[in-house]
Design a protein around this motif. Structure first.
Motif, PDB file in Angstrom:
ATOM      1  N   VAL A  36      -0.142   0.733   0.605  1.00  0.00           N
ATOM      2  CA  VAL A  36      -0.646  -0.049   1.742  1.00  0.00           C
ATOM      3  C   VAL A  36      -0.368  -1.539   1.502  1.00  0.00           C
ATOM      4  O   VAL A  36       0.142  -2.247   2.376  1.00  0.00           O
ATOM      5  CB  VAL A  36      -2.165   0.205   1.958  1.00  0.00           C
ATOM      6  CG1 VAL A  36      -2.750  -0.802   2.946  1.00  0.00           C
ATOM      7  CG2 VAL A  36      -2.406   1.633   2.446  1.00  0.00           C
ATOM      8  N   ALA A  37      -0.661  -1.991   0.260  1.00  0.00           N
ATOM      9  CA  ALA A  37      -0.457  -3.409  -0.073  1.00  0.00           C
ATOM     10  C   ALA A  37       1.021  -3.786  -0.008  1.00  0.00           C
ATOM     11  O   ALA A  37       1.370  -4.884   0.433  1.00  0.00           O
ATOM     12  CB  ALA A  37      -1.010  -3.694  -1.467  1.00  0.00           C
TER      13      ALA A  37
ATOM     14  N   GLY B  50       3.073   3.691   3.463  1.00  0.00           N
ATOM     15  CA  GLY B  50       1.873   2.880   3.285  1.00  0.00           C
ATOM     16  C   GLY B  50       1.341   2.365   4.614  1.00  0.00           C
ATOM     17  O   GLY B  50       0.125   2.327   4.846  1.00  0.00           O
TER      18      GLY B  50
ATOM     19  N   ARG C 268      -3.530   2.665  -2.302  1.00  0.00           N
ATOM     20  CA  ARG C 268      -3.798   1.221  -2.155  1.00  0.00           C
ATOM     21  C   ARG C 268      -2.528   0.402  -2.391  1.00  0.00           C
ATOM     22  O   ARG C 268      -2.260  -0.566  -1.682  1.00  0.00           O
ATOM     23  CB  ARG C 268      -4.907   0.790  -3.119  1.00  0.00           C
ATOM     24  CG  ARG C 268      -6.293   1.244  -2.668  1.00  0.00           C
ATOM     25  CD  ARG C 268      -7.402   0.697  -3.552  1.00  0.00           C
ATOM     26  NE  ARG C 268      -7.452   1.369  -4.837  1.00  0.00           N
ATOM     27  CZ  ARG C 268      -8.085   2.520  -5.062  1.00  0.00           C
ATOM     28  NH1 ARG C 268      -8.729   3.114  -4.085  1.00  0.00           N
ATOM     29  NH2 ARG C 268      -8.097   3.072  -6.259  1.00  0.00           N
TER      30      ARG C 268
ATOM     31  N   LYS D 244      -2.221   3.098   6.243  1.00  0.00           N
ATOM     32  CA  LYS D 244      -3.099   1.982   6.645  1.00  0.00           C
ATOM     33  C   LYS D 244      -3.637   2.205   8.062  1.00  0.00           C
ATOM     34  O   LYS D 244      -4.830   2.014   8.320  1.00  0.00           O
ATOM     35  CB  LYS D 244      -2.313   0.668   6.582  1.00  0.00           C
ATOM     36  CG  LYS D 244      -3.166  -0.560   6.873  1.00  0.00           C
ATOM     37  CD  LYS D 244      -2.344  -1.834   6.791  1.00  0.00           C
ATOM     38  CE  LYS D 244      -3.222  -3.049   7.062  1.00  0.00           C
ATOM     39  NZ  LYS D 244      -2.423  -4.270   7.189  1.00  0.00           N
TER      40      LYS D 244
ATOM     41  N   GLY E 289      -5.590   7.555  -5.315  1.00  0.00           N
ATOM     42  CA  GLY E 289      -6.286   6.394  -4.752  1.00  0.00           C
ATOM     43  C   GLY E 289      -5.536   5.106  -5.052  1.00  0.00           C
ATOM     44  O   GLY E 289      -5.297   4.289  -4.154  1.00  0.00           O
ATOM     45  N   ASP E 290      -5.114   4.957  -6.320  1.00  0.00           N
ATOM     46  CA  ASP E 290      -4.364   3.750  -6.722  1.00  0.00           C
ATOM     47  C   ASP E 290      -3.030   3.677  -5.981  1.00  0.00           C
ATOM     48  O   ASP E 290      -2.615   2.607  -5.517  1.00  0.00           O
ATOM     49  CB  ASP E 290      -4.086   3.759  -8.236  1.00  0.00           C
ATOM     50  CG  ASP E 290      -5.369   3.588  -9.048  1.00  0.00           C
ATOM     51  OD1 ASP E 290      -6.397   3.195  -8.463  1.00  0.00           O
ATOM     52  OD2 ASP E 290      -5.329   3.871 -10.258  1.00  0.00           O
TER      53      ASP E 290
END
Length: 199
Positions: free
Chosen positions: A39-40, A46, A36, A50, A32-33
């Motif tokens: 994506v960021a 990523g 994220r 997204k 999960g981390d």
């Protein structure tokens, strides 16, 4: 040291991961981390993730393995890592094996916390009661009904990983019903044996 922690929700994987991180200086990788962060950061994989997430879809195994592949190339993971919450299925385990093999990396150990599921339900109910008594919000997944649903999903999807990794010779088991510090001692003894054997 590259390890995977297995065990149903509430078995203590998160607590023991923190202790391994502190002792051996290797990162705990949560999908999960990582998702994220990818994506960021706008990495190619990523951006793929997204697009899928924005359309309300589930991120494919290939994307998740791609994110793990990128993450283990980072400097802090050069000496090893802990995978917690991944792989969740035998298909993901096979995809992970293929990716690691391409990189010339091997897993050192897969550690399964063996627990009594009925006792786990009691443990979670107690945790929820104690949290509520402190006036803190109780996690949604800490209610016995939600927890039982998560256990059912674990039995269906993730429990078959035990047989898969037993077949590779990597599986080690630890009694997860012991007190937390005793579980830590067993885990450190097991990992230290691996470290000694590898050096």
């Amino acid at each position: 040291m590259r390890i995977i922690l297995l065990g149903p929700p509430g078995a203590g994987k998160g607590t023991q991961s923190e202790r391994i991180v502190a002792r051996y200086g290797i990162p705990q990788l949560s999908t999960g981390d990582m998702l994220r962060a990818a994506v960021a950061a706008g990495t190619p994989v990523g951006l793929q993730a997204k697009a899928v997430m924005e359309s309300g879809g589930l991120v494919s195994d290939a994307i998740v393995v791609g994110i793990v592949a990128d993450r283990i190339e980072e400097a802090d993971a050069k000496n090893g890592f802990i995978l917690d919450g991944f792989p969740r299925t035998v298909e993901q385990a096979k995809a992970l094996d293929a990716m690691l093999s391409e990189k010339g990396i091997a897993l050192d150990s897969v550690v399964e916390f063996v627990v009594d599921e009925n006792a786990l339900v009691g443990r979670i109910a107690k945790r929820a009661e104690e949290t509520a008594a402190r006036g803190q919000p109780v996690r949604k997944d800490d209610t016995p009904d939600v927890f039982k649903t998560r256990l059912d999903a674990y039995r269906r999807q993730t429990a078959p990983l035990s047989d898969y990794y037993a077949g590779t010779g990597l599986l080690q088991t630890i009694d997860g019903m012991k007190p937390v510090d005793a579980v830590s001692q067993d885990l450190v003894a097991l990992l230290d044996r691996h470290t000694a054997a590898a050096s």
